[in-house]
Design a protein around this motif. Structure first.
Motif, PDB file in Angstrom:
ATOM      1  N   PHE A 164     -18.679 -36.249  27.166  1.00 39.45           N
ATOM      2  CA  PHE A 164     -17.325 -35.791  26.878  1.00 39.45           C
ATOM      3  C   PHE A 164     -16.493 -36.049  28.123  1.00 39.45           C
ATOM      4  CE2 PHE A 164     -14.071 -32.364  26.448  1.00 39.45           C
ATOM      5  CZ  PHE A 164     -13.522 -32.794  25.258  1.00 39.45           C
ATOM      6  N   LEU A 165     -15.444 -36.853  27.987  1.00 46.29           N
ATOM      7  CA  LEU A 165     -14.545 -37.140  29.100  1.00 46.29           C
ATOM      8  C   LEU A 165     -13.297 -36.286  28.969  1.00 46.29           C
ATOM      9  CD1 LEU A 165     -14.685 -41.057  29.261  1.00 46.29           C
ATOM     10  CD2 LEU A 165     -16.181 -39.394  30.354  1.00 46.29           C
ATOM     11  N   ILE A 166     -12.943 -35.602  30.072  1.00 47.30           N
ATOM     12  CA  ILE A 166     -11.725 -34.798  30.095  1.00 47.30           C
ATOM     13  C   ILE A 166     -10.790 -35.392  31.142  1.00 47.30           C
ATOM     14  CG2 ILE A 166     -12.732 -32.676  29.210  1.00 47.30           C
ATOM     15  CD1 ILE A 166     -13.025 -31.696  32.074  1.00 47.30           C
ATOM     16  N   MET A 167      -9.488 -35.431  30.829  1.00 43.86           N
ATOM     17  CA  MET A 167      -8.513 -36.029  31.725  1.00 43.86           C
ATOM     18  C   MET A 167      -7.618 -34.946  32.301  1.00 43.86           C
ATOM     19  SD  MET A 167      -6.179 -39.488  31.284  1.00 43.86           S
ATOM     20  CE  MET A 167      -6.008 -39.267  29.539  1.00 43.86           C
ATOM     21  N   GLY A 168      -7.448 -35.000  33.619  1.00 40.58           N
ATOM     22  CA  GLY A 168      -6.602 -34.043  34.317  1.00 40.58           C
ATOM     23  C   GLY A 168      -6.717 -34.262  35.817  1.00 40.58           C
ATOM     24  N   ASP A 169      -6.556 -33.207  36.563  1.00 33.27           N
ATOM     25  CA  ASP A 169      -6.622 -33.271  38.023  1.00 33.27           C
ATOM     26  C   ASP A 169      -8.086 -33.196  38.460  1.00 33.27           C
ATOM     27  OD1 ASP A 169      -5.946 -33.308  40.683  1.00 33.27           O
ATOM     28  OD2 ASP A 169      -5.422 -31.179  40.766  1.00 33.27           O
ATOM     29  N   TYR A 170      -8.826 -34.305  38.271  1.00 37.24           N
ATOM     30  CA  TYR A 170     -10.256 -34.343  38.547  1.00 37.24           C
ATOM     31  C   TYR A 170     -10.598 -35.462  39.515  1.00 37.24           C
ATOM     32  CZ  TYR A 170     -10.528 -31.383  34.433  1.00 37.24           C
ATOM     33  OH  TYR A 170     -10.351 -30.361  33.539  1.00 37.24           O
ATOM     34  N   ASP A 171     -11.714 -35.295  40.201  1.00 37.24           N
ATOM     35  CA  ASP A 171     -12.299 -36.322  41.059  1.00 37.24           C
ATOM     36  C   ASP A 171     -13.528 -36.830  40.313  1.00 37.24           C
ATOM     37  OD1 ASP A 171     -13.862 -37.752  42.859  1.00 37.24           O
ATOM     38  OD2 ASP A 171     -13.448 -36.398  44.528  1.00 37.24           O
ATOM     39  N   THR A 172     -13.445 -38.018  39.787  1.00 38.72           N
ATOM     40  CA  THR A 172     -14.499 -38.554  38.934  1.00 38.72           C
ATOM     41  C   THR A 172     -15.866 -38.572  39.616  1.00 38.72           C
ATOM     42  OG1 THR A 172     -12.879 -39.907  37.782  1.00 38.72           O
ATOM     43  CG2 THR A 172     -15.156 -40.549  37.509  1.00 38.72           C
ATOM     44  N   ALA A 173     -15.886 -38.790  40.914  1.00 40.21           N
ATOM     45  CA  ALA A 173     -17.166 -38.838  41.628  1.00 40.21           C
ATOM     46  C   ALA A 173     -17.827 -37.464  41.711  1.00 40.21           C
ATOM     47  CB  ALA A 173     -16.956 -39.397  43.030  1.00 40.21           C
ATOM     48  N   ALA A 221     -15.577 -45.053  33.753  1.00 49.16           N
ATOM     49  CA  ALA A 221     -16.657 -44.107  33.447  1.00 49.16           C
ATOM     50  C   ALA A 221     -17.321 -44.472  32.124  1.00 49.16           C
ATOM     51  CB  ALA A 221     -16.120 -42.683  33.397  1.00 49.16           C
ATOM     52  N   ALA A 222     -16.534 -44.872  31.146  1.00 53.34           N
ATOM     53  CA  ALA A 222     -17.082 -45.240  29.838  1.00 53.34           C
ATOM     54  C   ALA A 222     -17.980 -46.467  29.958  1.00 53.34           C
ATOM     55  CB  ALA A 222     -15.953 -45.491  28.841  1.00 53.34           C
ATOM     56  N   ARG A 223     -17.569 -47.448  30.759  1.00 48.34           N
ATOM     57  CA  ARG A 223     -18.419 -48.631  30.969  1.00 48.34           C
ATOM     58  C   ARG A 223     -19.731 -48.225  31.646  1.00 48.34           C
ATOM     59  NH1 ARG A 223     -13.356 -51.039  31.778  1.00 48.34           N
ATOM     60  NH2 ARG A 223     -13.373 -50.571  34.004  1.00 48.34           N
ATOM     61  N   GLU A 224     -19.629 -47.352  32.647  1.00 45.35           N
ATOM     62  CA  GLU A 224     -20.821 -46.853  33.340  1.00 45.35           C
ATOM     63  C   GLU A 224     -21.751 -46.132  32.369  1.00 45.35           C
ATOM     64  OE1 GLU A 224     -21.498 -42.968  36.072  1.00 45.35           O
ATOM     65  OE2 GLU A 224     -19.898 -44.292  36.755  1.00 45.35           O
ATOM     66  N   LEU A 225     -21.171 -45.306  31.506  1.00 44.98           N
ATOM     67  CA  LEU A 225     -21.977 -44.577  30.524  1.00 44.98           C
ATOM     68  C   LEU A 225     -22.680 -45.535  29.565  1.00 44.98           C
ATOM     69  CD1 LEU A 225     -19.455 -41.692  29.862  1.00 44.98           C
ATOM     70  CD2 LEU A 225     -21.782 -41.398  30.764  1.00 44.98           C
ATOM     71  N   THR A 284     -15.558 -50.267  26.449  1.00 43.27           N
ATOM     72  CA  THR A 284     -16.991 -50.219  26.143  1.00 43.27           C
ATOM     73  C   THR A 284     -17.454 -51.449  25.362  1.00 43.27           C
ATOM     74  OG1 THR A 284     -16.740 -49.073  24.018  1.00 43.27           O
ATOM     75  CG2 THR A 284     -16.964 -47.691  26.015  1.00 43.27           C
ATOM     76  N   GLY A 285     -16.536 -52.320  25.017  1.00 44.05           N
ATOM     77  CA  GLY A 285     -16.898 -53.476  24.208  1.00 44.05           C
ATOM     78  C   GLY A 285     -17.299 -53.074  22.805  1.00 44.05           C
ATOM     79  N   ASN A 286     -16.832 -51.898  22.377  1.00 43.03           N
ATOM     80  CA  ASN A 286     -17.132 -51.369  21.047  1.00 43.03           C
ATOM     81  C   ASN A 286     -18.647 -51.238  20.827  1.00 43.03           C
ATOM     82  OD1 ASN A 286     -16.190 -50.314  18.587  1.00 43.03           O
ATOM     83  ND2 ASN A 286     -16.481 -52.274  17.567  1.00 43.03           N
ATOM     84  N   ARG A 287     -19.373 -50.887  21.913  1.00 42.48           N
ATOM     85  CA  ARG A 287     -20.840 -50.777  21.830  1.00 42.48           C
ATOM     86  C   ARG A 287     -21.312 -49.400  21.390  1.00 42.48           C
ATOM     87  NH1 ARG A 287     -22.938 -52.310  27.513  1.00 42.48           N
ATOM     88  NH2 ARG A 287     -20.893 -51.561  28.139  1.00 42.48           N
TER      89      ARG A 287
END
Length: 94
Positions: free
Chosen positions: A5-14, A39-43, A69-72
């Motif tokens: 689950f990806l959440i968008m806001g004031d976050y540090d992805t690392a 992050a989606a590509r990494e996942l 994600t290349g629709n994968r």
């Protein structure tokens, strides 16, 4: 199946990441759509089975993540019922 689950806001992805159930369910905070796509590509590369996005992404953001994600893998995004539009505007306007 593993999912994220990806959440968008004031976050540090690392740093803003968590996993439960032995990593089968993950949550990742991202600051913007570009970080979400990375992050989606990494996942996908790590074998994730499904990605869900918070409502901040909307349809266009979901389409960008799908492209990244290349629709994968299946990608969904959170929505709400129209009867709660006013409540959502108030809650997320600040």
């Amino acid at each position: 199946m593993t999912f994220a689950f990806l959440i968008m806001g004031d976050y540090d992805t690392a740093r803003d990441r968590a996993a439960i159930h032995g990593g089968a369910a993950r949550i990742i905070g991202v600051a913007n759509l570009d970080e979400a796509c990375a992050a989606a590509r990494e996942l996908c590369d790590s074998g994730i089975g499904c990605i869900e996005l918070c409502g901040a992404f909307g349809e266009e953001g979901a389409k960008r993540v799908i492209d990244a994600t290349g629709n994968r893998v299946p990608v969904g995004y959170v929505t709400h019922l129209p009867q709660q539009d006013e409540l959502h505007r108030a809650a997320f306007s600040g």
